[in-house]
Each structure stands twice: as structure tokens, then as C-alpha cells.
Design an enzyme around this catalytic site. Structure first.
Site: not given
Length: 593
Positions: A107, A214, A272, A349-350
Site C-alpha cells: 500500500d 490509497d 483507490e 478491507h473497507d
């Protein structure tokens, strides 16, 4: 330039055909019995991932961090959070992946740091510190009564405002997320160069193969910081995403990142990209000619069921299958005739688990709906991303778990806000509504420990994990499904093999939707090149998203095709069983059965 560095070129696009598997380090595998997953634990499972059919491992943040936001608050880009391991462990993981013909991406969290990062500590120490302008500092405003107000009225992603008062220098600093996550000032060229060196080249020179980037479209803000228009009459803080997403210099920054750093390595990037609904704007990020990002995550499908706007994210709203189909169609077709690329995913993961959100986690349907979703995912165009546990059909936490079992800062902040509004009579039903939304949508669901076997703590480790193990781990786990030809895990292995075998059709083929107004079934066609690039192949994919038997409207077309993959061993050709999924293809010599 490191020995791993290879100048990137447009013909070396291994990432297009890849299956990427996201690992959330805290929850994957604990090797030393401290309750936290770690990198040695992940290394012990690399062969499992290879056997599954994974090409790229994406490791979520493992950097040094106070863990206010589970590692997305980084205090040192060049160190590893001790419970996860060491820098040497990451180097060993790179080697373990490469030895098996796999790759590793990390990330890149560069919109913000932790407030404990040395850069921010310097920045906040005085107004004339050389790093003062590495973050956003602004003086207070005052109302007509002399009350101190923040510089703007923006609402943060984690509820509350986006500015925090700092007593040391008597100014506010900006944070789009938690107050412990101050935003970096990308408009400062020194800040950008420090990011490139510490957060990127440090790891690229150790041989990693790219980044998931991210919050990639928030680097550029409207730095005059105008107030957001008042659209929420109940609050002082207002939705303001248009003022800090896709800002005026964002494409300039990403092109510079590519040219100065990424172009010197053979790596992949996936950004993202929230709040960017226009396909033409997304193409500005992912066009090969633009030289910014290889691909992005677009979140329309992930947002299904979420309330309207950031302030109502967890106020669950029922959605229709017709909406899901139009979303898939939009983001499958937007690259047609372009030099852009797309992604395929339905978990990360969100968000809550896909089976619980798009299928059914009822005992009689959870395995079949997990397989049906696998059919959809593995036949769509783009780079495929799976999230840990998706391959065994992991589901949301039970609805009877109290709020005390939830750990995520975002969900807890929304719940506390709703609890206050309910208690104060501002919105008496909001606490119950938000809790219902969290039961479906919360980020915590995807963060439960990975379910490896039916031993204590689901084989995650020898000590109680940082987060409670799912109540059904003895029924849903890797060991139980390994070797069972009818398991979700075996189905995923088969589907991933076929995706590679029919890469031109499933990964690169064009998409056509049928019967778009049907609220129960999702039927689409894929068209691609035949074996060796000769001729044309077609696939027909039929998915029943309902709990009832549904008519199969394309049965006549399917009669002239080969049934390649099905969620059910036995079914009736004219009907689709509950949560059934099928894939038909045109005949091909040497077909693997």
C-alpha cells in the site's frame, strides 16, 4: 537505480492477466502467538496462495504506525510495525513470492501520515519550521460572538470535522480522516520528493512489484479552502468531497510520480479512486498514454446499500439488481476502444463481505451464492482482485454481536455520532438505523481473523486474536474445504484456472448485457479472440441473484454452446436454481473438463 529496477514499457503488462489477493496483515495468520497476524505468518501461507491460483499478493499497510486507523496512519514509511515483523521479513516475503513466480505489492499511503510521524512533529513545532508547509495549517475564524471556528466547514470521512486546533502554534491543521492523520501538502515540491524517496523508492529498491495507491485522487486540494455549500441543515459541518477530490493539480502530480519514480521499475499501480463517477474522467487516470496509473478501483458497486452522501454512509438503503447490472456494464465497457484498463472486485478491507451483501449468508444459500459471485467475478474483464477469505465464502459477523465487538474507528465514530443525535432528539431513530447499517456494511466484517481450521481461534494463532473470530469458523474454514471437490475453495480454484485458460475471453473480452430490466437474474455475454488469437470465442454467463428458481431467458442460445462451469452439479437448462451461476462457451478443441 536498484538491481531490481527495469524501465517500464507499454508492452510489459503482466498485471493485466494477474489475479491479485489482498492480505490484511493483522487478520491473516499469527506466527508467534501474540494475537496479531504477521509477515512470517503470511510467508507460511504463500504456497496456499500459489495453489489457489494467485499471481500477486497485495499486503495492506504493515508500516510503523500507532494503529489509530489500522496502519493507514503511518509514522515511519521505512520501518515495519513490530507486531507484523521487520524489514527483513518483508524482504523474505518478496523472495518467497518471487521464488514461486508470484509478485508482491504494498500500500502507498501518501495523502496523509500519522501525527506521530517525524515530519508532522517538526511541522507542528513552530510556524517557521522548514517543514511547516509540508502539511496544511490555517488560522482560526471567529463568529460574530467571538467564538473560534475552524477554517472551513468540511465534514471528514470519519464523521466530525476536518480541522483540529493545535495549541502549540495556535492554528488548525487539515485531516480528511482521523485527527491523528494530518494531510500532506502535495503542492509543496519538497514534500513530494520526500514521499517519493521514503514511501516509494525505499521499497521498490527492495524488489516489490508495485503499489495499491490509497486515496489517490485526494492529493490535490482547492488550497484557497472555500466553505462547502450548506446542504445538511442539521449540522455545521457539510459534505465537501468536490473540494478535496480530483483537485486542480491531481493529474500533474500523478504524472510526475510516474515519470520520476514508477517509470524506472517494472511495476503495477492500482489507485483507490472514490467519488469519480464520470468514465471519461476515470480514463484520464488510467489511459496508458496519460502515464499516471495502470488501473483504479471504482466504487459504485461497493457503495450499493450505502446511504446518500458521506454523512449517511451507514444508513442502509435497499438496492435493486438492475442497479448492480448497470454499474457492471458501465465499468466493463468504459475502456472499449481505449488504451485504458479496469479492475474486477467486490470485496476489500473497507467493506462488508460479498456473500452477505450481494448473495445470502443464510445456511442453505451461503455456499451457492459464494460460488455464483465467483462465476461473476472470474468472467469479467480486467485485473481480478480477491480479498482474504473470499475464496472460502467468509461472511459478515453475526447480527447479534454488540457494538462493543466492533473495532474500526470509522464505524465507531458514526455510531457515536448517531447515539448522540438519538439521545439529543435530533434524530431519535438514527442510532438503530446506523447500527443496522453497520451490521451489513461495516469495515469490521472483512477484518475478522482468517478461518484456517476448526481448532481454537480458527487456526489463526495460538492466542486470542485482536478481534473476535467468527462464530461459524468451524463450518467455514480452509481445512474443511481443502480436498472437497464441491467446496467454495475448490470452486474458486477451478474458476481461476478457467479464467487463465480463456484469458482472451474472460480477462480481455468485450461485455454485453442481456435482459437489463430483470430484477432476479444477471445474464451477459463475453466476446474475445480464440486460441492463439485466431477467430472469435463467445461466453454466455447466467447468474441467479434470487432465492427462488428463475426462468433462463437465453436457453436457446445456450443449446449451441458448451457448459464450461456451473455452481450446481445438476440443474434444469430452462431454469436457474437459487443463486445458480453458469458459464457457457463456444466449442473449442482440447477443452479441459
Amino acid at each position: 537505480m536498484s538491481p531490481h529496477a527495469i524501465v517500464k514499457n507499454s508492452t510489459n503488462q503482466w498485471w493485466k492477466n494477474a489475479t491479485v489477493y489482498q492480505v490484511y496483515p493483522a487478520s491473516f495468520k499469527d506466527s508467534n502467538g501474540d494475537g496479531w497476524g504477521d509477515i512470517p505468518g503470511l510467508i507460511s501461507k504463500v504456497d496456499y496462495l500459489k495453489d489457489l491460483g494467485v499471481d500477486v499478493v497485495w499486503l495492506s499497510p504493515m508500516f510503523e504506525s500507532p494503529q489509530c486507523d489500522m496502519g493507514y496512519d503511518i509514522s515511519d514509511y521505512e520501518e515495519v510495525y513490530a507486531p507484523y515483523g521487520t524489514v527483513k521479513d518483508v524482504e523474505d516475503l518478496v523472495a518467497a513470492c518471487h521464488e514461486r513466480g508470484m509478485k508482491l505489492i504494498l500500500d502507498l499511503v501518501a495523502n496523509h501520515t500519522s501525527d506521530q510521524h517525524a515530519w508532522f512533529k517538526e511541522s507542528r513545532s513552530s510556524k517557521d519550521n522548514p517543514k511547516r508547509d509540508w502539511y496544511f495549517w490555517r488560522p482560526a475564524r471567529y463568529d460574530e460572538n467571538g467564538n473560534r471556528l475552524p477554517p472551513t466547514n468540511y465534514r471528514s470521512y470519519f464523521a466530525g470535522g476536518t480541522w483540529t486546533w493545535d495549541e502549540t502554534t495556535q492554528e488548525y491543521y487539515l485531516h480528511l480522516y482521523a485527527k491523528e492523520q494530518p494531510d500532506l501538502n502535495w503542492d509543496n515540491p519538497e514534500t513530494r520528493q520526500a514521499i517519493y524517496k521514503s514511501a516509494m523508492r525505499f521499497w521498490l529498491d527492495k524488489g516489490i512489484d508495485g503499489f495499491r495507491v490509497d486515496t489517490v485522487n485526494k492529493y490535490s486540494k482547492h488550497v484557497d479552502f472555500p466553505d462547502a455549500p450548506i446542504t445538511d441543515l442539521k449540522n455545521y459541518i457539510q459534505p465537501a468531497r468536490h473540494l478535496f477530490c480530483n483537485g486542480p493539480r491531481i493529474h500533474e502530480f500523478l504524472r510526475e510520480m510516474h515519470d520520476e519514480v514508477l517509470s524506472h521499475y517494472d511495476v503495477m499501480t492500482v489507485g483507490e479512486l472514490s467519488n469519480t463517477p464520470d468514465p471519461q474522467h476515470v480514463l484520464r487516470y488510467v489511459s496508458a498514454a496519460a502515464k499516471q496509473l495502470d488501473m483504479v478501483f471504482q466504487f459504485d458497486m461497493i457503495h450499493l446499500g450505502m446511504g446518500h452522501g458521506l454523512e449517511d454512509k451507514y444508513d442502509f438503503t435497499p438496492w435493486a439488481l438492475t442497479r448492480l447490472k448497470q454499474i457492471v456494464k458501465k465499468w466493463q465497457q468504459f475502456i472499449d476502444g481505449t488504451d485504458g484498463w479496469t479492475t474486477v472486485f467486490c470485496e476489500n478491507h473497507d467493506n462488508g463481505r460479498a456473500v452477505s451483501r450481494y448473495g445470502s449468508d443464510a445456511p442453505q444459500h451461503r455456499e451457492t451464492s459464494a460460488k455464483m459471485l465467483a462465476v461473476m467475478q472470474t468472467t469479467l474483464t480486467g485485473t481480478l482482485f480477491l480479498y482474504q477469505g473470499q475464496e472460502i465464502g467468509m461472511i459478515n459477523a453475526p447480527k447479534n454481536w454488540p457494538i462493543d465487538e466492533y473495532k474500526d474507528i470509522e464505524g465507531l465514530n458514526y455510531y457515536k455520532e448517531a447515539d448522540r443525535q438519538s439521545n439529543e432528539g435530533v434524530d431519535p431513530t438514527r442510532r438503530a438505523r446506523i447500527m443496522r447499517g453497520l451490521q451489513i456494511l461495516a469495515r469490521d466484517h472483512s477484518r475478522l481473523p482468517m478461518q484456517w481450521d476448526d481448532s481454537e481461534y480458527a487456526g489463526f494463532g495460538t492466542a486470542a486474536p485482536w478481534m473476535r473470530v467468527h462464530d461459524l469458523y468451524k463450518e467455514i474454514n480452509v481445512a474443511r474445504q481443502t480436498g472437497d471437490p464441491n467446496s467454495v475453495l475448490s470452486f474458486y480454484k477451478r474458476a481461476l484456472q478457467l479464467r487463465k485458460e480463456y484469458a482472451e475471453l474472460f480477462i480481455h473480452g468485450s461485455f454485453k448485457l442481456y435482459d437489463g430490466e430483470n430484477e432476479n437474474t444477471f445474464v451477459f455475454e463475453k466476446v474475445g479472440k480464440g486460441p492463439g488469437g485466431n477467430g472469435e470465442e463467445r461466453a454466455l454467463v447466467a447468474l441467479n441473484f434470487s432465492k427462488d428458481v428463475q426462468p433462463f431467458s437465453m436457453v436457446e442460445r445456450a443449446r449451441d454452446m458448451k457448459l464450461l462451469l456451473s455452481t450446481h452439479a445438476e440443474s434444469v437448462s430452462e431454469s436457474l436454481l437459487p443463486f445458480e451461476g453458469r458459464v457457457y462457451v463456444t466449442e473449442r478443441s482440447g477443452l479441459v473438463n
